[in-house]
Write a protein that holds these residues in place. Sequence first.
Motif, PDB file in Angstrom:
ATOM      1  N   LEU A  50      -1.018   0.141  -5.776  1.00 54.71           N
ATOM      2  CA  LEU A  50      -1.016   0.609  -4.332  1.00 54.71           C
ATOM      3  C   LEU A  50      -0.210  -0.083  -3.131  1.00 54.71           C
ATOM      4  CD1 LEU A  50      -2.053   2.482  -3.528  1.00 54.71           C
ATOM      5  CD2 LEU A  50      -4.485   0.916  -2.403  1.00 54.71           C
ATOM      6  N   SER A  51      -1.025  -1.236  -2.780  1.00 52.57           N
ATOM      7  CA  SER A  51       0.297  -2.168  -1.767  1.00 52.57           C
ATOM      8  C   SER A  51       1.062  -2.360  -1.858  1.00 52.57           C
ATOM      9  CB  SER A  51      -0.192  -3.987  -2.485  1.00 52.57           C
ATOM     10  OG  SER A  51       0.024  -4.551  -3.058  1.00 52.57           O
ATOM     11  N   LEU A  52       2.297  -1.971  -2.732  1.00 50.74           N
ATOM     12  CA  LEU A  52       3.425  -1.716  -3.212  1.00 50.74           C
ATOM     13  C   LEU A  52       3.835  -0.753  -2.660  1.00 50.74           C
ATOM     14  CD1 LEU A  52       4.765  -2.835  -7.258  1.00 50.74           C
ATOM     15  CD2 LEU A  52       4.976  -3.564  -4.599  1.00 50.74           C
ATOM     16  N   ILE A  53       3.102   0.748  -2.930  1.00 48.58           N
ATOM     17  CA  ILE A  53       3.542   1.502  -2.222  1.00 48.58           C
ATOM     18  C   ILE A  53       3.619   1.475  -0.496  1.00 48.58           C
ATOM     19  CG2 ILE A  53       2.837   4.306  -1.719  1.00 48.58           C
ATOM     20  CD1 ILE A  53       1.357   4.040  -3.934  1.00 48.58           C
ATOM     21  N   PHE A  54       2.774   0.851  -0.061  1.00 44.66           N
ATOM     22  CA  PHE A  54       2.418   0.623   1.440  1.00 44.66           C
ATOM     23  C   PHE A  54       3.471  -0.093   1.711  1.00 44.66           C
ATOM     24  CE2 PHE A  54      -2.347   1.711   0.818  1.00 44.66           C
ATOM     25  CZ  PHE A  54      -1.940   3.404   1.409  1.00 44.66           C
ATOM     26  N   ILE A  55       3.849  -1.752   1.216  1.00 50.42           N
ATOM     27  CA  ILE A  55       5.512  -1.975   1.658  1.00 50.42           C
ATOM     28  C   ILE A  55       5.897  -0.998   1.019  1.00 50.42           C
ATOM     29  CG2 ILE A  55       6.429  -4.166   0.700  1.00 50.42           C
ATOM     30  CD1 ILE A  55       3.785  -5.674  -0.460  1.00 50.42           C
ATOM     31  N   ILE A  60       7.019   1.861   1.725  1.00 53.94           N
ATOM     32  CA  ILE A  60       7.218   2.731   3.052  1.00 53.94           C
ATOM     33  C   ILE A  60       7.158   2.091   4.386  1.00 53.94           C
ATOM     34  CG2 ILE A  60       5.167   4.029   4.781  1.00 53.94           C
ATOM     35  CD1 ILE A  60       3.744   5.205   2.265  1.00 53.94           C
ATOM     36  N   VAL A  61       6.380   0.823   4.327  1.00 58.96           N
ATOM     37  CA  VAL A  61       7.019   0.583   5.876  1.00 58.96           C
ATOM     38  C   VAL A  61       7.919   0.121   5.570  1.00 58.96           C
ATOM     39  CG1 VAL A  61       6.182  -2.088   6.693  1.00 58.96           C
ATOM     40  CG2 VAL A  61       4.691  -0.540   5.905  1.00 58.96           C
ATOM     41  N   ILE A  62       8.609  -0.618   4.740  1.00 59.05           N
ATOM     42  CA  ILE A  62      10.012  -1.075   4.639  1.00 59.05           C
ATOM     43  C   ILE A  62      11.239   0.261   5.355  1.00 59.05           C
ATOM     44  CG2 ILE A  62      12.207  -1.970   3.191  1.00 59.05           C
ATOM     45  CD1 ILE A  62       9.954  -3.525   1.917  1.00 59.05           C
ATOM     46  N   GLY A  95      12.792   0.357   0.086  1.00 58.79           N
ATOM     47  CA  GLY A  95      11.455   1.286  -0.212  1.00 58.79           C
ATOM     48  C   GLY A  95      11.448   1.834  -0.896  1.00 58.79           C
ATOM     49  N   VAL A  96      12.154   2.730  -1.195  1.00 55.52           N
ATOM     50  CA  VAL A  96      12.212   3.668  -2.328  1.00 55.52           C
ATOM     51  C   VAL A  96      12.328   2.658  -4.019  1.00 55.52           C
ATOM     52  CG1 VAL A  96      13.380   4.770  -4.444  1.00 55.52           C
ATOM     53  CG2 VAL A  96      13.697   5.769  -1.386  1.00 55.52           C
ATOM     54  N   VAL A  97      12.803   1.448  -3.979  1.00 56.31           N
ATOM     55  CA  VAL A  97      12.769   0.450  -5.176  1.00 56.31           C
ATOM     56  C   VAL A  97      11.485  -0.174  -5.669  1.00 56.31           C
ATOM     57  CG1 VAL A  97      13.013  -1.504  -6.102  1.00 56.31           C
ATOM     58  CG2 VAL A  97      15.040   0.080  -5.258  1.00 56.31           C
ATOM     59  N   ALA A  98      10.786  -0.186  -4.329  1.00 52.25           N
ATOM     60  CA  ALA A  98       9.187  -0.915  -4.337  1.00 52.25           C
ATOM     61  C   ALA A  98       8.512  -0.177  -4.648  1.00 52.25           C
ATOM     62  CB  ALA A  98       8.892  -1.290  -2.523  1.00 52.25           C
ATOM     63  N   ILE A  99       8.767   1.558  -4.467  1.00 51.50           N
ATOM     64  CA  ILE A  99       7.686   3.084  -4.259  1.00 51.50           C
ATOM     65  C   ILE A  99       7.636   3.389  -6.134  1.00 51.50           C
ATOM     66  CG2 ILE A  99       7.428   4.876  -4.284  1.00 51.50           C
ATOM     67  CD1 ILE A  99       7.938   4.824  -1.089  1.00 51.50           C
ATOM     68  N   THR A 121       5.195   2.806  -9.102  1.00 52.01           N
ATOM     69  CA  THR A 121       5.194   3.474 -10.473  1.00 52.01           C
ATOM     70  C   THR A 121       4.945   3.232 -11.538  1.00 52.01           C
ATOM     71  OG1 THR A 121       6.208   5.597  -8.738  1.00 52.01           O
ATOM     72  CG2 THR A 121       6.093   6.196 -11.685  1.00 52.01           C
ATOM     73  N   GLY A 122       5.918   2.058 -11.929  1.00 54.91           N
ATOM     74  CA  GLY A 122       6.043   1.456 -13.125  1.00 54.91           C
ATOM     75  C   GLY A 122       5.010   0.799 -13.408  1.00 54.91           C
ATOM     76  N   VAL A 123       4.774   0.333 -12.451  1.00 53.22           N
ATOM     77  CA  VAL A 123       2.782  -0.841 -12.559  1.00 53.22           C
ATOM     78  C   VAL A 123       2.443   0.454 -12.779  1.00 53.22           C
ATOM     79  CG1 VAL A 123       1.884  -2.030 -11.027  1.00 53.22           C
ATOM     80  CG2 VAL A 123       3.817  -2.125 -11.219  1.00 53.22           C
ATOM     81  N   TYR A 124       1.176   1.149 -12.124  1.00 52.94           N
ATOM     82  CA  TYR A 124       0.629   1.877 -12.867  1.00 52.94           C
ATOM     83  C   TYR A 124       1.118   2.824 -14.556  1.00 52.94           C
ATOM     84  CZ  TYR A 124      -1.428   2.997  -7.836  1.00 52.94           C
ATOM     85  OH  TYR A 124      -2.413   2.424  -6.865  1.00 52.94           O
ATOM     86  N   ALA A 125       2.087   2.690 -14.447  1.00 51.96           N
ATOM     87  CA  ALA A 125       2.217   3.670 -16.195  1.00 51.96           C
ATOM     88  C   ALA A 125       1.928   2.414 -16.747  1.00 51.96           C
ATOM     89  CB  ALA A 125       3.813   3.761 -16.084  1.00 51.96           C
ATOM     90  N   TRP A 126       2.129   1.089 -16.446  1.00 54.61           N
ATOM     91  CA  TRP A 126       2.114  -0.197 -17.249  1.00 54.61           C
ATOM     92  C   TRP A 126       0.311  -0.044 -17.033  1.00 54.61           C
ATOM     93  CZ3 TRP A 126       0.317  -4.537 -15.512  1.00 54.61           C
ATOM     94  CH2 TRP A 126       0.165  -5.879 -16.805  1.00 54.61           C
ATOM     95  N   ILE A 127       0.146   0.450 -16.501  1.00 57.36           N
ATOM     96  CA  ILE A 127      -1.608  -0.595 -16.592  1.00 57.36           C
ATOM     97  C   ILE A 127      -1.869   0.827 -16.985  1.00 57.36           C
ATOM     98  CG2 ILE A 127      -2.223   0.245 -13.930  1.00 57.36           C
ATOM     99  CD1 ILE A 127      -3.564  -2.721 -15.699  1.00 57.36           C
ATOM    100  N   GLY A 128      -1.798   2.077 -16.696  1.00 57.61           N
ATOM    101  CA  GLY A 128      -1.986   3.186 -17.655  1.00 57.61           C
ATOM    102  C   GLY A 128      -2.553   3.040 -19.028  1.00 57.61           C
ATOM    103  N   LEU A 129      -1.458   2.635 -19.663  1.00 56.02           N
ATOM    104  CA  LEU A 129      -0.881   2.003 -20.509  1.00 56.02           C
ATOM    105  C   LEU A 129      -1.784   1.312 -21.742  1.00 56.02           C
ATOM    106  CD1 LEU A 129       2.731   2.652 -21.141  1.00 56.02           C
ATOM    107  CD2 LEU A 129       1.215   3.901 -21.708  1.00 56.02           C
ATOM    108  N   LEU A 130      -2.521   0.043 -20.959  1.00 52.26           N
ATOM    109  CA  LEU A 130      -3.246  -0.913 -20.917  1.00 52.26           C
ATOM    110  C   LEU A 130      -4.362  -0.214 -20.676  1.00 52.26           C
ATOM    111  CD1 LEU A 130      -2.344  -3.613 -21.390  1.00 52.26           C
ATOM    112  CD2 LEU A 130      -3.203  -4.391 -19.280  1.00 52.26           C
ATOM    113  N   SER A 131      -4.361   0.079 -19.958  1.00 51.25           N
ATOM    114  CA  SER A 131      -6.378  -0.097 -19.616  1.00 51.25           C
ATOM    115  C   SER A 131      -6.621   1.094 -20.510  1.00 51.25           C
ATOM    116  CB  SER A 131      -6.458   1.208 -18.693  1.00 51.25           C
ATOM    117  OG  SER A 131      -7.232   1.724 -18.075  1.00 51.25           O
ATOM    118  N   MET A 132      -5.749   2.401 -21.374  1.00 45.57           N
ATOM    119  CA  MET A 132      -6.267   3.034 -22.460  1.00 45.57           C
ATOM    120  C   MET A 132      -6.224   2.068 -24.223  1.00 45.57           C
ATOM    121  SD  MET A 132      -3.670   6.232 -22.393  1.00 45.57           S
ATOM    122  CE  MET A 132      -2.720   6.218 -24.240  1.00 45.57           C
TER     123      MET A 132
END
Length: 117
Positions: free
Chosen positions: A16-21, A23-25, A46-50, A54-65
């Motif tokens: 989540l912090s990567l998204i806000f970072i 946007i700020v960039i 900024g787009v690379v951070a966002i 997305t990649g981190v969210y996908a990774w933690i989603g797979l790990l969470s399963m």
Amino acid sequence: MKPYKNKINRIRTFALSLIFIGIVIMYIGIYFREQPAIMVTFMLLGVVAIIGSTGVYAWIGLLSMKTVPVECPNCGRHTKMLGRVDMCMHCREPLTMDPSLEGKEFDVQYNKKNSNV
């Protein structure tokens, strides 16, 4: 020392912090409208951070399963556990599934592979 939090929640907070970072960039890039090369550079960073978020969210989603859902003995709610020791997502109760660690003081070092316990 900072209080320990659940691993899954820490990774989600980082994403989540990567998204806000990002946007700020991109917002900083607006100040360089007169220099298109600098503005485009900030926008792309900024787009690379966002996209990284997305990649981190996908990774933690797979790990969470793959995590083990357990019921917290303190609050009675279900939580997901990563590693040998972790905290309850809701009440921060130390949890372990390793019988050799039962009753011991909570230590993050128990999750390391070369931990001698």
